[in-house]
Design a protein around this motif. Sequence first.
Motif, PDB file in Angstrom:
ATOM      1  N   GLY A 113       0.795  -1.219   0.000  1.00 46.56           N
ATOM      2  CA  GLY A 113       0.000   0.000   0.000  1.00 46.56           C
ATOM      3  C   GLY A 113       0.826   1.266   0.000  1.00 46.56           C
ATOM      4  O   GLY A 113       0.294   2.369  -0.122  1.00 46.56           O
ATOM      5  N   GLY A 114       2.142   1.140   0.126  1.00 46.12           N
ATOM      6  CA  GLY A 114       3.024   2.292   0.121  1.00 46.12           C
ATOM      7  C   GLY A 114       3.742   2.452  -1.208  1.00 46.12           C
ATOM      8  O   GLY A 114       3.540   1.672  -2.144  1.00 46.12           O
ATOM      9  N   GLU A 115       4.603   3.461  -1.281  1.00 42.91           N
ATOM     10  CA  GLU A 115       5.338   3.747  -2.522  1.00 42.91           C
ATOM     11  C   GLU A 115       6.719   4.276  -2.177  1.00 42.91           C
ATOM     12  O   GLU A 115       6.873   5.066  -1.241  1.00 42.91           O
ATOM     13  CB  GLU A 115       4.586   4.784  -3.357  1.00 42.91           C
ATOM     14  CG  GLU A 115       5.323   5.197  -4.621  1.00 42.91           C
ATOM     15  CD  GLU A 115       4.688   6.392  -5.311  1.00 42.91           C
ATOM     16  OE1 GLU A 115       5.020   6.637  -6.490  1.00 42.91           O
ATOM     17  OE2 GLU A 115       3.872   7.090  -4.665  1.00 42.91           O
ATOM     18  N   VAL A 116       7.717   3.853  -2.942  1.00 44.85           N
ATOM     19  CA  VAL A 116       9.084   4.323  -2.756  1.00 44.85           C
ATOM     20  C   VAL A 116       9.647   4.773  -4.096  1.00 44.85           C
ATOM     21  O   VAL A 116       9.524   4.058  -5.098  1.00 44.85           O
ATOM     22  CB  VAL A 116       9.990   3.221  -2.168  1.00 44.85           C
ATOM     23  CG1 VAL A 116      11.420   3.736  -2.008  1.00 44.85           C
ATOM     24  CG2 VAL A 116       9.453   2.731  -0.822  1.00 44.85           C
ATOM     25  N   VAL A 117      10.247   5.958  -4.107  1.00 42.37           N
ATOM     26  CA  VAL A 117      10.908   6.488  -5.303  1.00 42.37           C
ATOM     27  C   VAL A 117      12.350   6.806  -4.943  1.00 42.37           C
ATOM     28  O   VAL A 117      12.614   7.461  -3.930  1.00 42.37           O
ATOM     29  CB  VAL A 117      10.209   7.757  -5.823  1.00 42.37           C
ATOM     30  CG1 VAL A 117      10.990   8.339  -7.012  1.00 42.37           C
ATOM     31  CG2 VAL A 117       8.775   7.464  -6.218  1.00 42.37           C
ATOM     32  N   GLY A 118      13.278   6.339  -5.753  1.00 45.69           N
ATOM     33  CA  GLY A 118      14.682   6.682  -5.582  1.00 45.69           C
ATOM     34  C   GLY A 118      15.130   7.591  -6.702  1.00 45.69           C
ATOM     35  O   GLY A 118      14.776   7.370  -7.863  1.00 45.69           O
ATOM     36  N   ILE A 119      15.900   8.613  -6.365  1.00 46.46           N
ATOM     37  CA  ILE A 119      16.434   9.518  -7.387  1.00 46.46           C
ATOM     38  C   ILE A 119      17.953   9.531  -7.296  1.00 46.46           C
ATOM     39  O   ILE A 119      18.525   9.592  -6.210  1.00 46.46           O
ATOM     40  CB  ILE A 119      15.864  10.952  -7.241  1.00 46.46           C
ATOM     41  CG1 ILE A 119      16.408  11.858  -8.356  1.00 46.46           C
ATOM     42  CG2 ILE A 119      16.143  11.540  -5.862  1.00 46.46           C
ATOM     43  CD1 ILE A 119      15.701  13.198  -8.463  1.00 46.46           C
ATOM     44  N   ASP A 120      18.603   9.422  -8.444  1.00 47.12           N
ATOM     45  CA  ASP A 120      20.061   9.417  -8.499  1.00 47.12           C
ATOM     46  C   ASP A 120      20.497   9.983  -9.840  1.00 47.12           C
ATOM     47  O   ASP A 120      19.746   9.924 -10.821  1.00 47.12           O
ATOM     48  CB  ASP A 120      20.612   7.996  -8.321  1.00 47.12           C
ATOM     49  CG  ASP A 120      22.048   7.985  -7.843  1.00 47.12           C
ATOM     50  OD1 ASP A 120      22.256   7.892  -6.615  1.00 47.12           O
ATOM     51  OD2 ASP A 120      22.962   8.084  -8.679  1.00 47.12           O
ATOM     52  N   MET A 121      21.710  10.517  -9.874  1.00 50.32           N
ATOM     53  CA  MET A 121      22.199  11.114 -11.118  1.00 50.32           C
ATOM     54  C   MET A 121      23.123  10.176 -11.885  1.00 50.32           C
ATOM     55  O   MET A 121      23.546  10.482 -12.997  1.00 50.32           O
ATOM     56  CB  MET A 121      22.963  12.401 -10.811  1.00 50.32           C
ATOM     57  CG  MET A 121      24.270  12.188 -10.100  1.00 50.32           C
ATOM     58  SD  MET A 121      25.227  13.717  -9.993  1.00 50.32           S
ATOM     59  CE  MET A 121      26.706  13.115  -9.174  1.00 50.32           C
TER      60      MET A 121
END
Length: 320
Positions: A113-121
């Motif tokens: 029911g949750g959400e995870v977003v990862g950001i990287d360059m």
Amino acid sequence: LTSTENTHMCSPAKKCCPSGTTEQSVTDSVKEYYGKRLTASSDLKTNACTTSNSAKWPKHVRDAIAECHDEVASKYYGCGLTIPESLDGVSVLDLGSGSGRDCFVLSKLVGEGGEVVGIDMTDEQLVIANRHIDYHTEKFGFSKSNVGFVKGYIEKLGEAGLEDGSFDVVVSNCVINLSPDKRAVLREVYRVLKPGGEFYFSDVYSDRAVPEEARKDEILWGECISGALVWNELVQYAEEVGFEKPRLITASGYNIEEGKLNKIKDKLGGVKFCSATYRIVKLGGDVEDCDSMKVSYKGDIRGFEKRFDFDASNARSEER
């Protein structure tokens, strides 16, 4: 980690990057270090970007870490535990997510029911993270993935499509020190957090400004040493952008071990370093006086049924 479109020279008062350099040159150096020069955690040349005391972490967190794919785990770089206590069903953004280890751990803990977003360059790191999404979805027994990765810079989250007030929690693990514009990072974190959300992060801090000679050393910057924040800078930057006062969770001082480098101590000039984990809360607009409030904990957070320390100043030796 930083926008490659920004080529202006840093203001000395801003202390964002070494004299004679640009934000782009610092960005390119960090990207090269984590994309090309480091191929595994064992390639680190000092002990600054490493994690200790994992035996004290909650069992459900240790279990989730143990389920991560070996390739993901082998390319983990971090200096603390960036896993808040209450995560069920929330949305989380991980700054500088690298190979995705913390994202996958968070993925399991927030549940389907949750959400995870990862950001990287770093393209090389993103390839690894994306390669193992299906593996972790199956490993955790989910019917569909709840984690995703985007390419972008932590100072300009909007350029990666991350909207205002879209996350309950933002985390980062030994990443802010790598940025030449730490104010911009905190501004963006504040923007994407929902009212009542928190920034939960570990990083490296120094007791005074790091000498210019060390700040110009690309390896020491990549090793999470040269870009360390001075303690009082964090409080200043956080309050400037609208956050409440940072709350210290854990801190441990350490000596920089030279490892595969020589004469590090000469360049650092006696500066002392500490790895610390903080939480910073973005309050809603209708909250005026937190200091006068009292909160009762009901014991309903997994792994913290008997006690929950919101921060180090509220920790108690007795169970409650």
